[in-house]
Scaffold this motif. Structure first.
Motif, PDB file in Angstrom:
ATOM      1  N   GLN A 129      -5.132  -5.236   6.739  1.00 39.15           N
ATOM      2  CA  GLN A 129      -4.421  -4.795   5.357  1.00 39.15           C
ATOM      3  C   GLN A 129      -3.870  -5.848   4.475  1.00 39.15           C
ATOM      4  O   GLN A 129      -4.336  -5.825   3.276  1.00 39.15           O
ATOM      5  CB  GLN A 129      -2.654  -4.136   6.529  1.00 39.15           C
ATOM      6  CG  GLN A 129      -2.051  -3.501   4.741  1.00 39.15           C
ATOM      7  CD  GLN A 129      -3.012  -2.246   4.776  1.00 39.15           C
ATOM      8  OE1 GLN A 129      -3.658  -1.320   5.841  1.00 39.15           O
ATOM      9  NE2 GLN A 129      -2.470  -0.558   4.231  1.00 39.15           N
ATOM     10  N   GLY A 167      -9.186   2.540  11.027  1.00 36.44           N
ATOM     11  CA  GLY A 167      -8.554   1.156  11.477  1.00 36.44           C
ATOM     12  C   GLY A 167     -10.047   0.225  11.961  1.00 36.44           C
ATOM     13  O   GLY A 167      -9.498  -0.612  12.556  1.00 36.44           O
ATOM     14  N   ASP A 202      -4.875  -5.655  12.631  1.00 33.74           N
ATOM     15  CA  ASP A 202      -4.382  -4.831  11.788  1.00 33.74           C
ATOM     16  C   ASP A 202      -3.403  -5.306  10.155  1.00 33.74           C
ATOM     17  O   ASP A 202      -4.246  -4.832   9.073  1.00 33.74           O
ATOM     18  CB  ASP A 202      -3.578  -3.015  12.196  1.00 33.74           C
ATOM     19  CG  ASP A 202      -5.178  -2.681  12.628  1.00 33.74           C
ATOM     20  OD1 ASP A 202      -6.073  -2.737  13.182  1.00 33.74           O
ATOM     21  OD2 ASP A 202      -4.138  -1.354  12.877  1.00 33.74           O
ATOM     22  N   GLU A 238      -5.307  -4.590   0.630  1.00 35.30           N
ATOM     23  CA  GLU A 238      -3.165  -5.001  -0.158  1.00 35.30           C
ATOM     24  C   GLU A 238      -3.849  -6.403  -1.380  1.00 35.30           C
ATOM     25  O   GLU A 238      -3.607  -6.006  -2.806  1.00 35.30           O
ATOM     26  CB  GLU A 238      -2.407  -4.853   0.541  1.00 35.30           C
ATOM     27  CG  GLU A 238      -1.939  -4.082   0.989  1.00 35.30           C
ATOM     28  CD  GLU A 238      -0.846  -4.175   2.017  1.00 35.30           C
ATOM     29  OE1 GLU A 238      -0.568  -5.172   1.897  1.00 35.30           O
ATOM     30  OE2 GLU A 238      -0.059  -3.796   2.550  1.00 35.30           O
ATOM     31  N   ALA A 275      -2.086   3.299   2.947  1.00 34.56           N
ATOM     32  CA  ALA A 275      -1.706   2.957   4.528  1.00 34.56           C
ATOM     33  C   ALA A 275      -2.516   4.094   5.743  1.00 34.56           C
ATOM     34  O   ALA A 275      -3.160   3.675   6.908  1.00 34.56           O
ATOM     35  CB  ALA A 275      -0.599   2.402   4.979  1.00 34.56           C
ATOM     36  N   HIS A 318      -6.204   4.068   6.484  1.00 33.61           N
ATOM     37  CA  HIS A 318      -6.565   2.553   6.949  1.00 33.61           C
ATOM     38  C   HIS A 318      -6.336   2.895   8.727  1.00 33.61           C
ATOM     39  O   HIS A 318      -7.240   2.855   9.311  1.00 33.61           O
ATOM     40  CB  HIS A 318      -5.307   1.593   6.642  1.00 33.61           C
ATOM     41  CG  HIS A 318      -6.230   0.456   7.530  1.00 33.61           C
ATOM     42  ND1 HIS A 318      -4.463  -0.382   8.510  1.00 33.61           N
ATOM     43  CD2 HIS A 318      -6.723  -0.527   8.538  1.00 33.61           C
ATOM     44  CE1 HIS A 318      -4.776  -1.273   9.259  1.00 33.61           C
ATOM     45  NE2 HIS A 318      -6.412  -1.468   9.017  1.00 33.61           N
ATOM     46  N   GLN A 319      -4.629   3.853   8.530  1.00 35.78           N
ATOM     47  CA  GLN A 319      -4.738   3.983  10.203  1.00 35.78           C
ATOM     48  C   GLN A 319      -6.067   4.401  10.899  1.00 35.78           C
ATOM     49  O   GLN A 319      -6.616   4.896  11.532  1.00 35.78           O
ATOM     50  CB  GLN A 319      -3.619   4.456  10.449  1.00 35.78           C
ATOM     51  CG  GLN A 319      -2.351   4.004  10.140  1.00 35.78           C
ATOM     52  CD  GLN A 319      -1.046   4.666   9.946  1.00 35.78           C
ATOM     53  OE1 GLN A 319      -1.023   5.996   9.897  1.00 35.78           O
ATOM     54  NE2 GLN A 319      -0.168   3.586   9.502  1.00 35.78           N
ATOM     55  N   ALA A 371       1.228  -1.258   0.041  1.00 38.06           N
ATOM     56  CA  ALA A 371       0.077  -0.482   0.042  1.00 38.06           C
ATOM     57  C   ALA A 371       0.609   1.381  -0.240  1.00 38.06           C
ATOM     58  O   ALA A 371       2.255   1.287   0.184  1.00 38.06           O
ATOM     59  CB  ALA A 371      -0.633  -0.032   1.201  1.00 38.06           C
TER      60      ALA A 371
END
Length: 242
Positions: free
Chosen positions: A26, A14, A22, A30, A7, A10-11, A2
């Motif tokens: 992920q 998340g 996580d 991906e 990324a 996502h954080q 990613a």
């Protein structure tokens, strides 16, 4: 791999994943989601990630799920309550046939217009009828008109959780028999199983009781069959039986 932006996105969201780690989430992004994500969807997701309220956006895996679901049920006439910048709206618009329609409602036009150029560039803006303001008066008017009863194939609700039950009372008349209503955030950050003294963020604690009330009501509603999925922050699908 990613990108940093992916990324980072996502954080920020998340917490919506209820998977064990996580890293596992992920992996899904991906392997399955990002490689197949429409370029317009990616552009809107990255644009939204920079917005201060980005926690409100639909997660990319949920967007993929909605797209698949809409195609499976051959949806053509849909509704969305709670739009934000339009990630789930764009997923819906891309999944519908060219003559498909979406009645989209949100109290904030400014957020919608943030994503509108991306939606227009994708060539699907003609499918969307956006109305700014509270949805309940619009729903009441539609029910009063009579001609909208049982006219929607799919309805997605991702708005004010304290009104979810009020929406359901109306939407059950507007969705067709065999049609689907999807309620987002029905696992509400996992707080639905948190002990009473758990340290929850203020807004999470405030809306938790409304989400719990909705979940109980949907579970015993004889007019629908339901499926609660741990996708995103939890989505409950209600298929109208009668």
């Amino acid at each position: 791999m990613a990108t940093k932006q992916e990324a980072g996105g996502h954080q920020e969201v998340g917490h919506k994943s209820l998977l064990q780690s996580d890293a596992l989430y992920q992996y899904i992004l991906e392997t399955s989601v990002y490689p197949r994500e429409n370029e317009s969807m990616k552009e809107l997701r990255e644009l939204t990630a920079k917005h201060p309220w980005n926690i409100m956006t639909t997660s990319a895996d949920e967007g993929q799920f909605l797209s698949m679901l809409l195609k499976l049920i051959n949806a053509k006439n849909t509704m969305e309550i709670g739009v934000y910048t339009g990630y789930s709206l764009l997923a819906t618009a891309l999944a519908l046939p060219d003559d498909g329609k979406i009645l989209a409602m949100d109290i904030n036009r400014e957020n919608y217009e943030l994503g509108l150029p991306v939606i227009q560039k994708a060539g699907v803006a003609h499918k969307i009828d956006f109305k700014e303001g509270p949805a309940l008066p619009v729903l009441d008017q539609m029910i009063e008109d009579g001609k909208y009863h049982g006219s929607f194939d799919f309805i997605f609700v991702d708005a004010d959780k304290d009104n979810y039950l009020n929406y359901h009372k109306r939407l059950i008349d507007l969705v067709k028999v065999g049609g689907i209503i999807g309620y987002d955030n029905t696992l509400w950050n996992g707080s639905v199983v948190a002990p009473p003294d758990a340290p929850l963020r203020k807004y999470v604690r405030y809306f938790r009781d409304f989400v719990l009330e909705l979940n109980k009501a949907l579970a015993v509603d004889p007019r629908i069959e339901i499926c609660m999925l741990p996708v995103g922050d939890g989505i409950t699908l209600c298929r109208r039986l009668s």
